[in-house]
Write a protein that holds these residues in place. Structure first.
Motif, PDB file in Angstrom:
ATOM      1  N   LYS A 186     -15.995   1.147 -97.806  1.00 18.40           N
ATOM      2  CA  LYS A 186     -15.074   1.028 -96.668  1.00 18.40           C
ATOM      3  C   LYS A 186     -14.551   2.405 -96.261  1.00 18.40           C
ATOM      4  CE  LYS A 186     -10.926  -1.379 -95.072  1.00 18.40           C
ATOM      5  NZ  LYS A 186      -9.794  -2.259 -95.437  1.00 18.40           N
ATOM      6  N   ALA A 187     -14.660   2.708 -94.956  1.00 16.69           N
ATOM      7  CA  ALA A 187     -14.252   4.017 -94.449  1.00 16.69           C
ATOM      8  C   ALA A 187     -13.951   3.904 -92.966  1.00 16.69           C
ATOM      9  CB  ALA A 187     -15.362   5.043 -94.704  1.00 16.69           C
ATOM     10  N   ASP A 188     -13.479   5.010 -92.406  1.00 10.46           N
ATOM     11  CA  ASP A 188     -13.130   5.046 -90.981  1.00 10.46           C
ATOM     12  C   ASP A 188     -14.181   5.761 -90.145  1.00 10.46           C
ATOM     13  OD1 ASP A 188     -10.326   3.871 -91.024  1.00 10.46           O
ATOM     14  OD2 ASP A 188     -10.148   5.460 -92.519  1.00 10.46           O
ATOM     15  N   ILE A 189     -14.979   6.600 -90.774  1.00  9.38           N
ATOM     16  CA  ILE A 189     -16.024   7.345 -90.070  1.00  9.38           C
ATOM     17  C   ILE A 189     -17.118   7.702 -91.071  1.00  9.38           C
ATOM     18  CG2 ILE A 189     -15.084   9.667 -90.465  1.00  9.38           C
ATOM     19  CD1 ILE A 189     -16.506   8.488 -87.099  1.00  9.38           C
ATOM     20  N   CYS A 190     -18.351   7.798 -90.584  1.00  7.74           N
ATOM     21  CA  CYS A 190     -19.460   8.243 -91.438  1.00  7.74           C
ATOM     22  C   CYS A 190     -19.876   9.627 -90.955  1.00  7.74           C
ATOM     23  CB  CYS A 190     -20.630   7.265 -91.345  1.00  7.74           C
ATOM     24  SG  CYS A 190     -22.048   7.735 -92.368  1.00  7.74           S
ATOM     25  N   LEU A 191     -19.661  10.627 -91.773  1.00  3.02           N
ATOM     26  CA  LEU A 191     -19.923  12.019 -91.416  1.00  3.02           C
ATOM     27  C   LEU A 191     -21.304  12.421 -91.943  1.00  3.02           C
ATOM     28  CD1 LEU A 191     -18.664  14.485 -90.059  1.00  3.02           C
ATOM     29  CD2 LEU A 191     -17.614  15.068 -92.246  1.00  3.02           C
ATOM     30  N   VAL A 192     -22.146  12.938 -91.046  1.00  4.23           N
ATOM     31  CA  VAL A 192     -23.552  13.197 -91.377  1.00  4.23           C
ATOM     32  C   VAL A 192     -23.967  14.583 -90.902  1.00  4.23           C
ATOM     33  CG1 VAL A 192     -25.923  12.359 -91.144  1.00  4.23           C
ATOM     34  CG2 VAL A 192     -24.012  10.738 -90.987  1.00  4.23           C
ATOM     35  N   SER A 193     -24.655  15.318 -91.739  1.00  2.00           N
ATOM     36  CA  SER A 193     -25.317  16.554 -91.324  1.00  2.00           C
ATOM     37  C   SER A 193     -26.791  16.430 -91.698  1.00  2.00           C
ATOM     38  CB  SER A 193     -24.688  17.776 -92.007  1.00  2.00           C
ATOM     39  OG  SER A 193     -23.366  17.973 -91.570  1.00  2.00           O
ATOM     40  N   ASP A 194     -27.579  15.947 -90.758  1.00  2.00           N
ATOM     41  CA  ASP A 194     -29.019  15.787 -90.967  1.00  2.00           C
ATOM     42  C   ASP A 194     -29.746  15.921 -89.631  1.00  2.00           C
ATOM     43  OD1 ASP A 194     -31.400  15.296 -92.285  1.00  2.00           O
ATOM     44  OD2 ASP A 194     -31.200  13.120 -92.266  1.00  2.00           O
ATOM     45  N   THR A 195     -29.129  16.706 -88.736  1.00  2.00           N
ATOM     46  CA  THR A 195     -29.664  16.878 -87.393  1.00  2.00           C
ATOM     47  C   THR A 195     -29.642  18.356 -87.020  1.00  2.00           C
ATOM     48  OG1 THR A 195     -27.451  16.376 -86.525  1.00  2.00           O
ATOM     49  CG2 THR A 195     -29.041  14.578 -86.556  1.00  2.00           C
ATOM     50  N   THR A 196     -30.072  18.643 -85.791  1.00  2.00           N
ATOM     51  CA  THR A 196     -30.157  20.030 -85.354  1.00  2.00           C
ATOM     52  C   THR A 196     -29.164  20.324 -84.232  1.00  2.00           C
ATOM     53  OG1 THR A 196     -31.879  19.482 -83.751  1.00  2.00           O
ATOM     54  CG2 THR A 196     -32.602  20.193 -85.933  1.00  2.00           C
ATOM     55  N   MET A 197     -28.918  21.620 -84.043  1.00  2.00           N
ATOM     56  CA  MET A 197     -28.194  22.126 -82.888  1.00  2.00           C
ATOM     57  C   MET A 197     -29.203  22.659 -81.882  1.00  2.00           C
ATOM     58  SD  MET A 197     -24.927  24.308 -84.218  1.00  2.00           S
ATOM     59  CE  MET A 197     -23.362  23.496 -84.542  1.00  2.00           C
ATOM     60  N   ILE A 198     -28.753  22.840 -80.649  1.00  2.00           N
ATOM     61  CA  ILE A 198     -29.619  23.424 -79.630  1.00  2.00           C
ATOM     62  C   ILE A 198     -30.019  24.837 -80.036  1.00  2.00           C
ATOM     63  CG2 ILE A 198     -29.704  24.232 -77.244  1.00  2.00           C
ATOM     64  CD1 ILE A 198     -27.819  21.837 -76.594  1.00  2.00           C
ATOM     65  N   SER A 199     -29.048  25.619 -80.471  1.00  2.00           N
ATOM     66  CA  SER A 199     -29.325  26.953 -81.005  1.00  2.00           C
ATOM     67  C   SER A 199     -28.083  27.426 -81.752  1.00  2.00           C
ATOM     68  CB  SER A 199     -29.679  27.947 -79.888  1.00  2.00           C
ATOM     69  OG  SER A 199     -28.528  28.446 -79.253  1.00  2.00           O
ATOM     70  N   LYS A 219     -23.842  -1.204 -88.244  1.00  2.00           N
ATOM     71  CA  LYS A 219     -23.752  -2.660 -88.147  1.00  2.00           C
ATOM     72  C   LYS A 219     -23.073  -3.270 -89.377  1.00  2.00           C
ATOM     73  CE  LYS A 219     -28.121  -2.889 -85.579  1.00  2.00           C
ATOM     74  NZ  LYS A 219     -29.553  -3.237 -85.703  1.00  2.00           N
ATOM     75  N   ILE A 220     -23.456  -2.803 -90.560  1.00  2.00           N
ATOM     76  CA  ILE A 220     -22.969  -3.407 -91.803  1.00  2.00           C
ATOM     77  C   ILE A 220     -21.512  -3.043 -92.079  1.00  2.00           C
ATOM     78  CG2 ILE A 220     -23.282  -3.555 -94.312  1.00  2.00           C
ATOM     79  CD1 ILE A 220     -26.282  -2.844 -93.779  1.00  2.00           C
ATOM     80  N   LEU A 221     -21.175  -1.757 -91.913  1.00  2.00           N
ATOM     81  CA  LEU A 221     -19.836  -1.281 -92.280  1.00  2.00           C
ATOM     82  C   LEU A 221     -18.874  -1.232 -91.106  1.00  2.00           C
ATOM     83  CD1 LEU A 221     -20.859   1.664 -94.664  1.00  2.00           C
ATOM     84  CD2 LEU A 221     -20.226  -0.675 -95.287  1.00  2.00           C
ATOM     85  N   GLY A 222     -19.407  -1.334 -89.886  1.00  2.00           N
ATOM     86  CA  GLY A 222     -18.541  -1.312 -88.711  1.00  2.00           C
ATOM     87  C   GLY A 222     -17.926   0.035 -88.419  1.00  2.00           C
ATOM     88  N   ILE A 223     -18.597   1.116 -88.821  1.00  2.00           N
ATOM     89  CA  ILE A 223     -18.079   2.468 -88.550  1.00  2.00           C
ATOM     90  C   ILE A 223     -19.153   3.281 -87.821  1.00  2.00           C
ATOM     91  CG2 ILE A 223     -16.436   2.540 -90.450  1.00  2.00           C
ATOM     92  CD1 ILE A 223     -18.496   4.082 -92.091  1.00  2.00           C
ATOM     93  N   ASP A 224     -18.703   4.199 -86.968  1.00  2.00           N
ATOM     94  CA  ASP A 224     -19.629   5.042 -86.221  1.00  2.00           C
ATOM     95  C   ASP A 224     -20.043   6.249 -87.053  1.00  2.00           C
ATOM     96  OD1 ASP A 224     -19.627   3.488 -83.936  1.00  2.00           O
ATOM     97  OD2 ASP A 224     -17.937   4.553 -83.034  1.00  2.00           O
ATOM     98  N   PRO A 225     -21.293   6.685 -86.889  1.00  2.00           N
ATOM     99  CA  PRO A 225     -21.699   7.951 -87.506  1.00  2.00           C
ATOM    100  C   PRO A 225     -21.283   9.118 -86.622  1.00  2.00           C
ATOM    101  CG  PRO A 225     -23.591   6.881 -86.478  1.00  2.00           C
ATOM    102  CD  PRO A 225     -22.416   5.967 -86.269  1.00  2.00           C
TER     103      PRO A 225
END
Length: 449
Positions: A168-181, A404-410
């Protein structure tokens, strides 16, 4: 945080290198022991960083690492997601050094997992360590690191469903993507979904002598190529009936917002060594890879491909096909539409089989949300300019499932760059991005109230 990074720079790198040296390749059964060793190493790092508890949890497949520090049950809770498994390293001869012998040169960390995702998840561990040791942590923090993202996370949804209360949490914080530069920071506000399948076209019941039967019996490879050629029309649109029915057209205002991201066509073509781009008519290259769906053949084979000549008319031909989907398109539905269409266009002289392989739905995050605004403020302060919103063209299927399962946005605070060549030989991660990521993540906690 900047001063803390300078004081601990060498320790951070050596701790990360300990992770990078572990060949945690989830796709290969021979690395099962390495998967456990990597998970255990991560759990130890979380405990050293200040987690109240951290351990390795069994799933139906590779284990997950869960850790947490609860400051106050009433405080906001951040769930940090990442993955410790990595892609296979083949072809080995294309690497400049052993992929599991990490090195630093030319301003970057080099090795498998340097960016995807060991380097990026490690930033969260160290930002958390700083907040704990400096007495600045004001949020509850939970960590969920899985070992199957590179094989589409088959075991994680069931584990998440069984541990809803724990996660259970309020937000899912993820670093697995890229930046433009690294000069123009960005935040992904959405990712595409995926429908991935394999098709098989069968002609005669065995391979035939091309001299005796060529010209009289349909060649499955040629038929498959002809069928595939009809899947995209002259305007670059997918011809599967119903494919675009649920695709939402972005408003001019939204397209203008996304167009703020800088794009140099000349540089783009030079980087890829191509003379011209191609795609759906009426959309820019950036839009084609972010807000529009597409279909691609990822592999095709059949017949004889060895050295020398073998005059054979093959019995079978195969292809792997990927369809990237935008929000509102559902993977299972698109897969069914494709299967129906592909079988319908098959000529009578061949048999066709369609086998679904992987699938996930895309998602969007409102840029007006407090979490996004906090991330934008944090990154803007570190980089000296406000980050632009962007859409990710790839897929992280489990994030839609978690939503969907936890109801929190990434919230996708990724710091990789296209130059890092993840999934390819000579993967790397710029040191300045690595350290800027730590600093930005720490500041996010300051600004997300």
């Amino acid at each position: 945080m900047k001063e803390y990074i300078e004081q601990n720079r060498e320790r951070f790198l050596e701790e990360l290198f300990t992770l990078l040296r572990i060949p945690s390749v989830s796709a290969k059964p021979e690395h099962k022991a390495d998967m456990y060793f990597c998970a255990e190493t991560l759990a130890d790092l979380l405990l050293e960083a200040g987690a109240d508890e951290a351990g390795v949890c069994e799933t139906a497949g590779h284990p997950v690492v869960f850790g947490q520090k609860i400051i106050d049950p009433k405080a906001r809770t951040v769930l940090v997601y990442g993955h410790y498994d990595v892609q296979p390293v083949e072809p080995l001869d294309k690497w400049n050094h052993d992929p599991f012998d990490p090195q630093v040169h030319d301003g970057a960390i080099w090795g498998r997992g340097a960016n995807d995702d060991k380097g990026q998840l490690f930033m969260h561990v160290k930002a958390f360590e700083y907040l704990v040791r400096s007495g600045k942590l004001a949020h509850n923090v939970k960590f969920l690191f899985e070992g199957e993202e590179e094989i589409s996370s088959p075991s994680l949804p069931a584990w998440i469903k069984a541990h809803r209360k724990l996660l259970k949490a309020d937000i899912c914080l993820v670093s697995d993507t890229t930046m433009i530069s690294d000069k123009v920071p960005s935040i992904n506000c959405g990712m595409r979904g995926l429908s991935y399948l394999e098709v098989k076209v069968t002609g005669p019941n065995k391979d035939l002598h091309s001299g005796h039967f060529g010209g009289a019996v349909a060649n499955p490879i040629q038929v498959l190529c002809e069928m595939i050629a009809t899947l995209i029309d002259a305007d670059g649109r997918v011809t599967v009936p119903g494919f675009y029915d649920k695709v939402v057209e972005l408003s001019r205002a939204d397209r203008r917002l996304l167009a703020k991201a800088p794009f140099d066509m000349k540089e783009y073509k030079e980087f890829l060594d191509i003379r011209e781009v191609r795609g759906e008519k009426g959309y820019t290259t950036m839009e084609r890879t972010a807000i529009r769906p597409c279909l691609d053949v990822c592999g095709i084979w059949g017949g004889y491909t060895g050295a020398g000549a073998k005059t054979v008319l093959p019995s079978e031909a195969h292809a792997k096909i990927s369809m990237r989907l935008v929000p509102n398109q559902h993977s299972a539905e698109i897969t069914k539409l494709f299967e129906k269409h592909f079988k319908k266009i098959a000529p009578k002289y061949v048999k066709v089989e369609v086998t679904p392989c992987e699938g996930c739905d895309g998602f969007l995050i409102p840029i007006s949300s407090p979490a996004y605004q906090a991330a934008a403020r944090a990154i803007g302060e570190v980089y000296g300019m406000e980050p632009v919103p962007a859409r990710g063209g790839g897929s992280i299927g489990i994030l839609g499932e978690m939503q969907k399962i936890l109801g929190i946005d990434p919230l996708l605070m990724g710091f990789g760059l296209e130059r890092d060549t993840i999934h390819s030989p000579n993967e790397s991660y710029l040191l300045r991005q690595f350290f800027a990521g730590m600093e930005s993540i720490a500041k996010f906690y300051d600004y997300w109230k």
